[in-house]
Design a protein around this motif. Structure first.
Motif, short mmCIF file in Angstrom:
data_model
loop_
_atom_site.label_atom_id
_atom_site.label_comp_id
_atom_site.label_asym_id
_atom_site.label_seq_id
_atom_site.Cartn_x
_atom_site.Cartn_y
_atom_site.Cartn_z
N GLU A 83 3.57 -18.53 -23.37
CA GLU A 83 2.28 -18.65 -22.75
C GLU A 83 2.42 -18.42 -21.28
OE1 GLU A 83 -0.43 -20.34 -26.19
OE2 GLU A 83 0.05 -21.55 -24.53
N LYS A 84 3.30 -19.34 -20.75
CA LYS A 84 3.47 -19.08 -19.35
C LYS A 84 4.26 -18.13 -19.03
CE LYS A 84 2.75 -22.20 -16.83
NZ LYS A 84 1.66 -22.30 -15.80
N ALA A 85 5.18 -17.70 -19.76
CA ALA A 85 5.94 -16.62 -19.31
C ALA A 85 5.06 -15.19 -19.44
CB ALA A 85 6.96 -16.22 -20.43
N ALA A 86 3.96 -15.16 -20.19
CA ALA A 86 3.04 -13.99 -20.31
C ALA A 86 2.19 -13.97 -18.89
CB ALA A 86 2.08 -14.13 -21.35
N GLN A 87 2.00 -15.53 -18.37
CA GLN A 87 1.10 -15.63 -17.19
C GLN A 87 2.03 -15.22 -16.13
OE1 GLN A 87 0.13 -19.72 -16.31
NE2 GLN A 87 -0.75 -19.14 -14.42
N LEU A 88 3.45 -15.52 -15.77
CA LEU A 88 4.19 -15.06 -14.97
C LEU A 88 4.28 -13.52 -14.69
CD1 LEU A 88 6.79 -17.82 -14.66
CD2 LEU A 88 4.85 -17.58 -13.47
N TYR A 89 4.48 -13.23 -16.17
CA TYR A 89 4.54 -11.69 -16.01
C TYR A 89 3.19 -10.96 -15.79
CZ TYR A 89 5.69 -6.86 -18.11
OH TYR A 89 6.16 -5.72 -18.37
N GLY A 90 2.19 -11.17 -15.76
CA GLY A 90 0.89 -11.09 -15.23
C GLY A 90 0.92 -10.90 -13.99
N MET A 91 1.56 -11.90 -13.22
CA MET A 91 1.53 -12.14 -11.85
C MET A 91 2.41 -11.31 -11.18
SD MET A 91 1.23 -16.24 -11.94
CE MET A 91 1.52 -16.67 -10.04
N GLY A 92 3.50 -10.36 -11.83
CA GLY A 92 4.18 -9.79 -11.37
C GLY A 92 5.66 -10.29 -11.07
N LEU A 93 6.04 -11.63 -11.72
CA LEU A 93 6.84 -12.44 -11.37
C LEU A 93 8.04 -12.24 -12.02
CD1 LEU A 93 5.29 -15.84 -10.14
CD2 LEU A 93 6.57 -13.95 -8.77
N ILE A 94 7.87 -11.54 -13.41
CA ILE A 94 8.74 -11.27 -14.29
C ILE A 94 8.73 -9.79 -14.50
CG2 ILE A 94 9.28 -11.23 -16.82
CD1 ILE A 94 8.32 -14.00 -16.96
N GLY A 95 9.64 -8.96 -14.40
CA GLY A 95 9.88 -7.63 -14.20
C GLY A 95 10.50 -7.08 -15.64
N GLY A 96 10.62 -5.85 -15.91
CA GLY A 96 11.34 -5.22 -17.03
C GLY A 96 10.48 -5.48 -18.45
N PHE A 97 11.30 -5.66 -19.35
CA PHE A 97 10.58 -5.71 -20.83
C PHE A 97 10.39 -7.15 -21.04
CE2 PHE A 97 12.44 -1.54 -21.34
CZ PHE A 97 11.49 -0.87 -22.09
#
Length: 343
Positions: free
Chosen positions: A44-58
């Motif tokens: 769930e936290k990874a999803a949040q960071l992805y939404g913030m643009g902090l995780i890129g790619g797949f």
């Protein structure tokens, strides 16, 4: 009836009759619950960071499938090895990899398990016997067979556990690996995590036969269908498969029927299924809520204890997320490391 069919076990269907105390004492079950909850909150936290643009790619999340990897991992021994596909964060945490290192790899930082160069789908830990997530569908299964060969060659009594999705179950290299594993009686357990959808296509539309537990029959590999939303059912099946492989009888196949709550990846809106379908699975079959209820009903834990546990896990995940943001990015010199040059 073939030799494999004679040895194959039918779909379970008897999860309600399982005795949980046969597989977990109080402390072990609380640990399993904690691990499942850690995976859920981490994702769930990874999803949040992805939404913030902090995780890129797949980025492929494991939310909903937690009982599969924890049920199997809890039956494994320290010398056993694991390889899986790109939906791999849960497997890493189940192997006791540091959440900080996993999250930092997701954000591409130096503190990640692959020093920020692998991202979500490509991180490894030799120390934890985790040999990676792999981005090519089904590519990890021949690798898993090779790991099983190494266990047999070294006579270390280890078992190689190879995970794949239902989509990978239709790939040709999977069956080449099955053939070699059975021919040489390798200590291998092949796990099909059937979450009902290969990307955006349901298994019923993509596979002529959805009885994946029978896929090993042509190579004399017995299989078993398992309720992947039931931790106890997974643990029972895992013990059977691991014991068979470890005793020298050869590989086993587990078809574990589970369900992912999110899309195939973070970029998938999952419009190919209804909200009602997902809500029904969450409300009626959630693996974490099932264990939570069992702990409370059997007075193994109190509401207050579980709330404190939830707070501890949230704090651990928040710490991992903070580390993943403050850890420096890799130096440019890292571009030239870990490269195999074939002369």
């Amino acid at each position: 009836m073939s030799k494999a069919q004679e040895k194959s076990l039918p779909p379970m269907g008897n999860e309600g009759s399982l005795d949980p105390k046969k597989y977990y004492n109080k402390d072990q079950l609380i640990k399993a619950y904690t691990q499942m909850l850690l995976i859920r909150r981490f994702e769930e936290k990874a999803a949040q960071l992805y939404g913030m643009g902090l995780i890129g790619g797949f980025c492929h999340l494991y939310i909903g499938q937690e009982a599969v990897v924890i049920g199997i991992q809890s039956a494994m021994q320290s010398q056993d090895t694991v390889v899986t596909s790109y939906r791999d964060h849960g497997h890493m945490l189940a192997c006791d990899m540091d959440p900080r290192g996993v999250m930092a790899e997701l954000t591409g930082r130096e503190g990640g398990y692959s020093r920020g160069k692998g991202g979500s789908m490509h991180m490894f830990s030799r120390e934890k016997n985790f040999f990676g997530g792999h981005g090519i569908v089904g590519a990890q299964i021949p690798i898993g067979a090779g790991m099983a060969f190494a266990h047999k060659y070294n006579n270390d009594k280890g078992v190689s556990v190879s995970y794949m999705g239902d989509g990978a179950a239709n790939q040709g290299q999977v069956y080449e690996a099955f053939n070699m594993a059975s021919l040489w009686k390798l200590p291998a357990v092949f796990v099909i995590e059937d979450n009902q959808y290969g990307m955006g296509t349901s298994t019923k539309r993509a596979s002529a036969s959805t009885e994946f537990w029978k896929r090993g029959e042509p190579w004399d590999i017995p299989g078993r269908e398992v309720d992947g939303m039931n931790l106890f059912a997974v643990r029972e099946a895992a013990e059977w498969a691991l014991e068979r492989a470890r005793s020298g009888e050869g590989p086993a196949l587990l078809h574990i029927k589970t369900y992912r709550y999110r899309g195939h990846s973070m970029s998938d809106p999952a419009k190919y299924r209804s909200k009602e379908e997902v809500e029904k699975m969450r409300n009626d079959h959630d693996p974490i809520e099932g264990i939570r209820s069992y702990l409370l009903d059997n007075k193994m834990a109190s509401e207050e204890m579980l709330k404190d546990l939830e707070k501890q896990i949230k704090s651990q995940v928040n710490d991992a997320a903070e580390f993943a943001q403050v850890s420096p990015e890799p130096q440019e010199s890292e571009l030239y490391t870990d490269i195999l040059i074939d002369n």
